[in-house]
Every structure is written in structure tokens, then in C-alpha cells.
Design a protein around this motif. Sequence first.
Motif: not given
Length: 486
Positions: A315-331, A359-369
Motif C-alpha cells: 500500500m503506498g504511493d500510486p506512482m511507485d511501480m512496487a505499489t499494488n494497492f492504492g487509496p480509495m477514490v475519495s474521502a 494512520d497516513r495521508e490519503g484515502f486509504f483503507l486496509e484490504p478487509t476480509v
Amino acid sequence: MPYDTQPTASHFIAGEYVEDTAGDPIDVVYPYTGKVIARVHAATPAIADRALQAASDAQAAWAAMTGTERGRILRRAADIMRERNHDLSVLESCDTGKPLSETTVADATSGADALEYFGGMAATITGEHIPLAGGDFVYTRREPLGVCVGIGAWNYPTQIACWKGAPALACGNTMVFKPSETTPLCALKVAEILTEAGAPPGVYNVVQGMGAVGASLITDPRVAKVSLTGSVPTGQKVYAAAAEGLRNVTMELGGKSPQVVFDDADLEDAVSGAILGNFYSTGQVCSNGTRVFVQRGLVDAFLTRLTERLADVVMGDPMDMATNFGPMVSARQRDLVEACIAKGKAAGARLVHGGNRPDREGFFLEPTVFADVTDDMALATDEIFGPVMSVLTFDTEEEALRRANATPYGLAASVFTKDLTRAHRMAAGFEAGTCYINTHNLAPVEAPFGGSKMSGVGRENSKAAIEFYTQIKGIYVAMNPVEAPF
Ligand code: NAD
């Protein structure tokens, strides 16, 4: 923001960028930072009128071109999109927050596929010859509908603009496309590229705005068809508005699709399918298999392997090619999904993984099961449109099919099993427009895509899309004297 995300102007009409700052401002927010990265203005009535008039003025000449000529322009646009894939993918990531590792392979590339596929098909869109008694015959012409309105959702802004535009234009229609107000940037690039590829002014126009702008387009007398990608409640409103003028529709709406995993399934594939069908694009995919029915004997192994695989989420910076899980589109979307997670916890579902806002900037939510989900819980009945998977347990095939179909939605469904006949029985029994055997969520342009029941009307992609952007005219040709009764 290191990228230049502010478009030249808000709208693209008759082959050029057009601005009218009298329209309500729409701020474009980068989901990774929550910062405003661009501002556009909603179309005023004057702008909407100008776009519809441009599309109307351009339509007859566009339809009069041969399919080969129209197709050449679409295929040229596909080539340009592929050449610019990197920049278009960056823009898509800025607009949506989806990681560049995804957008590089799933957005402009998918749009280019649609332009190439329908460009190739344009010259083959023809009628038929029907022989009749005595040498009479009927021939049919497959004619365009006219001006089509396209209205997009925010999850795949480039792809949706192309999935609607490519078949519409191939058939000789023109289009006014209104992107989602949440992701207004990418469709402008599609319009720019089509123009550069040779589409005459007015053939493909883009206007911005909230739902009210979309609503105003649908009922305009110049409009013959509306194609919407959006939620079921919006679909009901748009379909009703279109009905007033008996306009054609394509409705690509929401879902609550099942993924059924039998205990003879390849576990790794079933887990991969569930990951693709719940967490790709941070779960913001309409055809997601959010109700994962796992046969009782496999549930523990499935959850164990799934949890192991979720350790590989980056989970992280969308522009980093290692990131495979981005934030949600909006708050707003993040808050809505968080509320669904809270409801699931309160209903007594077992939280197996995630469930928190990091606990970070951006509209992130953990993948949840969630496991031990029952059919009556909101987790299993409501479209969540976020990274929330519900695992349900079943015993028999009959039970799995009955429960899988017990939903008003019917977009997608998948079955994982090594039993060939059971796979096909399940696929035949699913009440869904887009089914999968041993995979989930693929949408190649060659295959029809769309929903049954409340998930939609019509199909996008494949030869089937042509049916929804043309009308058939039958022409009876008499080869004999006319026999009248008196
Ligand atoms: P939404 O329904 O809120 O908005 C979709 C579009 O409709 C937006 O452009 C919006 O401005 C416009 N709109 C809203 N009210 C309108 C009205 N009265 N008249 C005309 N236009 C109006 O959907 P969203 O939140 O942007 O997207 C998420 C939804 O889209 C989910 O339900 C998802 O399942 C669905 N979706 C479906 C598909 C598919 O192909 N089946 C693909 C992606 C998303």
C-alpha cells in the motif's frame, strides 16, 4: 504534484477545448494526498447545448463515411493511445488514485483495445438479404442511432470513455460524453486523441458536470441514446428519463457478484480469483465477486492461504511501480466503505483481515476480509464498492447456486472447480450477464460485458455492442405486380 494535471480547458467540443468559468467549479483531488490537483467547471446550459449541437451537426457526414474510413481513424487513435500509455496512465492514477502498476496495463491499454477492435469491425457492420416468395426480397440496413450520450463512473475514466465511444463511433453515431465529476480529466485526453487521429469536429465531445448535467443531456430532443456506467439508483433515474423519449439505453450498473469455490478447486487459483475480484483497484470494480462462497471443507485452508497472500499487499504511493494497492477514490467513498465495515462488525461477522483506516495521508483503507458472513447481513446484500471481501460457507452445489442467485443484482458470477460438468452447470444456472469458470473479473474487448436483473441493460464490448448502437431498417423490394383486393 510533479505532473501537469490541469487540463487546457474543462470541455472538448467540436474538435477544440472550450472553457466557461460561469459553470460550478469542480475540484479534482489526488486521492493519495487529498490535495487539489486541477479544477474544471461544470457545463452551463449554453455549453451543453453547444456540445449537443456539435454532435448533431457532425453526425450525418460521419455516418456517410465508409466504415473503413471511420475504422481507420479509430485504429489510428488506438495507436496514439498506446504510444502515450505512460502519460495517460499517470493521469489515470492522478484522477483515481489507482496504482501506476495497474493503470499501465488496464486503462489506456483497454481503451486502445476497444478503439482497435471496433475500428476493425466498422467496415463489417452491414445488413442482410432475405429472399421471399416470387422473387421479392427484403434487405436490411444497419443504421446508426444518431447522437449518443455517454455518462461515466469514476473507477475507470479512460476505459469507460472508450468502451462507449469506440462502438458508438464505429457505427456512425456521434457522442457527447460526461465523465464522473470525481474523475473528469481522462476523457478529455480521449477526445483530444480522437481528434488528432482524424475524427471530424463534433464526432466525440466531452462536457463536465455533476448528475444534473447528465440529466439535462438525456432528455434533449437531439439525443437518440444514452449509455450509463454507474450505480443502480442512478440507472433507474436515467432509464426513466430516457423512457420519456423512448430513447435507446445501455445500463452498466452495480453488482454483488458471487464467487463459488468448491472443495476440489485449485486453491491457489481460487485465492487469486478472490484477490482479483475484491482488491484490484482497491475493490472499486463493478463486477467484483464480493460474496465468496467456499465449500465447508475448504474454508479454513482458503482463509489461511488468503491471509498469507495478503501479506504481499504493498500500500503506498500510486506512482511507485512496487505499489499494488492504492487509496480509495475519495474521502466520501472511503467513509462509506468504513461504515459498511462497522456494520459488518456489529452484525457479528468474523473479521479475518484488515478493517482499519491506516494512520497516513490519503484515502486509504486496509484490504478487509470477513468470514462467517450470512446471507442476510448487509455485508452480503449491499454493494460496498471498496476493498471488503465476505466469505460465506456452503455445503451442496444446489445450495450454492440458490444462494448465489438470491440477489437483485446480476452482473457477474464465477465458479472454481475441477469438475468440468459442474462448472458448466453452474455457469448455466448463474443469473448473471458475465460469468467465469476458474477466474474472475477479466474483461477483454472480444467478450460481451454487462449485467442482468438490476445490474443493467445491454452489453458493452464484443460484437454484441453493435446491437446497442445501431437500428435495423428493413426494406421490402417488390419484384411482382402489386395485388390489391379491389
Ligand atoms: P453514480 O451512479 O453515482 O454516477 C455515475 C454517473 O452518473 C456520474 O457521471 C454522475 O454524475 C452521473 N449521474 C448521477 N445522477 C445522474 C442523473 N440523475 N442523470 C444523469 N446522470 C447522473 O456512480 P459512481 O459512484 O460514479 O460509480 C460507482 C457505481 O458504478 C457502482 O455502483 C458501480 O458498480 C457502478 N459501475 C458499474 C460498471 C459496469 O460496467 N457495470 C462499471 C463501473 C462502475
